[in-house]
Enzyme design. Structure first.
Site, PDB file in Angstrom:
ATOM      1  N   HIS A   1      -4.218  -8.598   3.440  1.00 37.89           N
ATOM      2  CA  HIS A   1      -6.165  -8.117   3.482  1.00 37.89           C
ATOM      3  C   HIS A   1      -5.718  -9.183   5.241  1.00 37.89           C
ATOM      4  CE1 HIS A   1      -6.321  -7.977  -0.783  1.00 37.89           C
ATOM      5  NE2 HIS A   1      -6.305  -6.343  -0.309  1.00 37.89           N
TER       6      HIS A   1
ATOM      7  N   ARG B   1       1.101  -1.397   0.270  1.00 39.49           N
ATOM      8  CA  ARG B   1      -0.332  -0.161  -0.432  1.00 39.49           C
ATOM      9  C   ARG B   1       0.878   1.059  -0.287  1.00 39.49           C
ATOM     10  NH1 ARG B   1      -2.336  -3.112   3.852  1.00 39.49           N
ATOM     11  NH2 ARG B   1      -4.486  -3.939   3.180  1.00 39.49           N
TER      12      ARG B   1
ATOM     13  N   TYR C   1     -10.221  -7.964  -5.542  1.00 37.44           N
ATOM     14  CA  TYR C   1      -9.138  -8.507  -6.444  1.00 37.44           C
ATOM     15  C   TYR C   1      -9.517  -9.033  -7.649  1.00 37.44           C
ATOM     16  CZ  TYR C   1      -6.166  -5.491  -3.679  1.00 37.44           C
ATOM     17  OH  TYR C   1      -6.160  -3.989  -3.277  1.00 37.44           O
TER      18      TYR C   1
ATOM     19  N   ARG D   1      -0.370  -1.498  -6.828  1.00 35.55           N
ATOM     20  CA  ARG D   1      -1.357  -3.399  -5.417  1.00 35.55           C
ATOM     21  C   ARG D   1      -1.609  -3.725  -6.476  1.00 35.55           C
ATOM     22  NH1 ARG D   1      -1.419  -4.266  -0.565  1.00 35.55           N
ATOM     23  NH2 ARG D   1      -3.657  -4.926   0.208  1.00 35.55           N
TER      24      ARG D   1
ATOM     25  N   LYS E   1      -2.936  -1.694   7.635  1.00 35.30           N
ATOM     26  CA  LYS E   1      -3.862  -1.885   8.303  1.00 35.30           C
ATOM     27  C   LYS E   1      -4.103  -2.343   9.367  1.00 35.30           C
ATOM     28  CE  LYS E   1      -6.142   0.184   4.390  1.00 35.30           C
ATOM     29  NZ  LYS E   1      -7.822  -0.105   3.412  1.00 35.30           N
TER      30      LYS E   1
ATOM     31  N   HIS F   1      -1.470   1.832  -6.376  1.00 36.20           N
ATOM     32  CA  HIS F   1      -3.507   1.218  -5.726  1.00 36.20           C
ATOM     33  C   HIS F   1      -3.410   1.019  -7.136  1.00 36.20           C
ATOM     34  CE1 HIS F   1      -5.548  -1.152  -2.974  1.00 36.20           C
ATOM     35  NE2 HIS F   1      -6.376  -1.108  -3.923  1.00 36.20           N
TER      36      HIS F   1
END
Length: 335
Positions: free
Chosen positions: A306, A176, A315, A283, A202, A280
Site C-alpha cells: 500500500h 493482488r 482493512y 488478500r 500499483k 481480493h
C-alpha cells in the site's frame, strides 16, 4: 459504430461535424491515443490504465449522445456527465457504481483535461469545483474467518498443484490478483535465506514478498512437475520468463479467472460465503490474519504494497467492525 483509436482498442465514434470543433474525427482519435501514451509515463498500473481508458470512453460516448465537444466541453457539460455517472446502474451488477468507482472516473476525466492543457489544446480544466463522492473508510470486502481460512488450506490437499500455488500466494502472501497474474518463474528467488516473490504492484512499485513455508513447498512441487512435463531434469531449467501460474495454453490469470478458482475451492471447502469471494478476499484475509497475529500495521502495509497506510487502515477497521457490533448486541442482550 466504433473507431480504432489505440493498439486495437476501440472507443465510440464521434461525428465528423456538428458538435465537434475539431477538423475531423481523426483529430479526436489522435488526442485520445496521445493521452493514453501520456498516461503511461505517469507510473499508473496496467489495470488503472485500462479503467481510465474505459472511463474516458464513457465520457466520449456521453458527448456523442448529448452533442457535446469532448475536447472543449464546459463545466456545465461535465456536471451533466457527473450526474449520469453517479446514477446509471452498472451493466454487470444492476446497481449504481461504488463511490470509489465514481471517484476513479472523476480522476480519469481530470487526467484527460490535464493532458489537453499540457498539450496546449485548451487553456484550463473545466472540472467543477468540489470533490467526488466520499469513499467509505471501512473495507466491505468479504474475507474469511480463521476457521474458514484453515478449511480452505485443508481443501488444498485434494486440489491440483497449480491451484495450491494460487491459493497460497493469495492467502499467505496477500498478493493482488493482477500481481499474481504478472508473476513469472524467474520472479521467485532466494535472497538472504528466504524465498521471495519479486512483485510489481500499483504504480509500478516493486516489493519483495516473503513466501510462507507452505507456499514455498507448493511452488517447488509445481515447478518440478512443470519441468518434468516438458522433459526437463530440473525446475531451474524452465525459462525465467515463463508464466508462473499459467492457465491452459500458457495464458496468464486475471481477476475473473482467479475469482472463479477461489470460489470453486472455497465451495469445496464448505465455506458458506463462497459465492461472494474473490481473489481480493484472500488478500484481505491475509491482512486480517497478520494483524490478529500482532504484526505491526506498517509491516502489513509494506507486505501488501500500500502506498498509504490509510489504505491499510481500511482493512484494520473492517477487521474489527463486525466483532465490535456483535459484542455490542451481546451487551444489549445481557442488559
Amino acid at each position: 459504430m466504433t473507431a480504432v483509436v489505440y493498439a486495437g482498442e476501440v472507443l465510440p465514434t464521434v461525428p465528423a461535424g456538428g458538435a465537434l470543433s475539431t477538423d475531423a474525427p481523426d483529430t479526436l482519435a489522435g488526442l485520445l491515443a496521445g493521452w493514453l501514451v501520456w498516461l503511461r509515463g505517469r507510473r499508473l498500473s496496467r489495470n488503472t490504465l485500462i479503467a481510465y481508458r474505459a472511463d474516458v470512453a464513457g465520457w466520449v460516448a456521453y458527448c456523442e449522445v448529448h452533442g457535446v465537444d469532448p475536447v472543449r466541453a464546459s463545466k456545465r457539460d461535465v456536471t451533466g456527465w457527473q450526474a449520469v455517472t453517479v446514477e446509471v446502474p452498472s451493466p454487470h451488477t444492476g446497481r449504481p457504481p461504488l463511490a470509489a468507482t465514481v471517484t476513479r472516473r472523476y480522476a480519469a476525466l481530470r487526467s484527460w483535461w490535464d493532458y489537453l492543457v499540457d498539450q496546449d489544446v485548451i487553456a484550463g480544466v473545466p472540472m467543477p469545483s468540489g470533490r467526488g463522492p466520499r469513499v467509505e473508510a471501512d473495507s466491505h470486502t468479504v474475507f474469511l474467518s480463521t476457521s474458514e481460512a484453515r478449511a480452505l488450506e485443508a481443501r488444498l490437499q485434494v486440489e491440483s498443484l497449480h491451484d495450491q500455488v494460487v491459493i497460497l500466494l493469495l492467502l499467505h502472501g496477500g498478493l493482488r490478483g493482477a500481481e499474481l497474474g504478472a508473476l513469472d518463474v524467474g520472479h521467485v528467488v532466494v535472497e538472504q535465506g528466504a524465498t521471495v516473490a519479486k512483485v510489481v504492484g500499483k504504480g509500478r512499485r516493486r516489493r519483495d514478498v516473503p513466501l510462507s513455508a507452505a507456499a514455498v513447498a507448493a511452488v517447488d512441487a509445481y515447478l518440478i512437475a512443470r519441468a518434468r512435463a516438458v522433459g526437463l531434469d530440473h525446475p531451474g531449467d524452465l525459462p525465467a520468463g515463463a508464466v508462473l501460474c499459467e492457465r491452459p495454453g500458457g495464458r496468464r490469470h486475471d481477476s475473473s479467472s482467479l475469482g472463479r478458482l477461489v470460489r470453486r475451492v472455497a465451495h469445496g471447502a464448505g465455506i458458506e460465503s463462497w459465492r461472494r469471494l474473490s481473489a481480493h478476499s484472500l488478500r484481505h484475509t491475509c491482512a486480517t490474519a497478520m494483524r490478529d497475529a500482532g504484526v505491526p500495521l506498517d509491516d502489513v502495509q509494506a507486505i501488501l504494497g500500500h502506498a498509504s497506510i490509510t489504505t491499510t487502515q481500511r482493512y484494520e477497521r473492517g477487521r474489527g467492525a463486525l466483532r465490535r457490533k456483535v459484542a455490542a448486541v451481546a451487551m444489549l442482550e445481557a442488559a
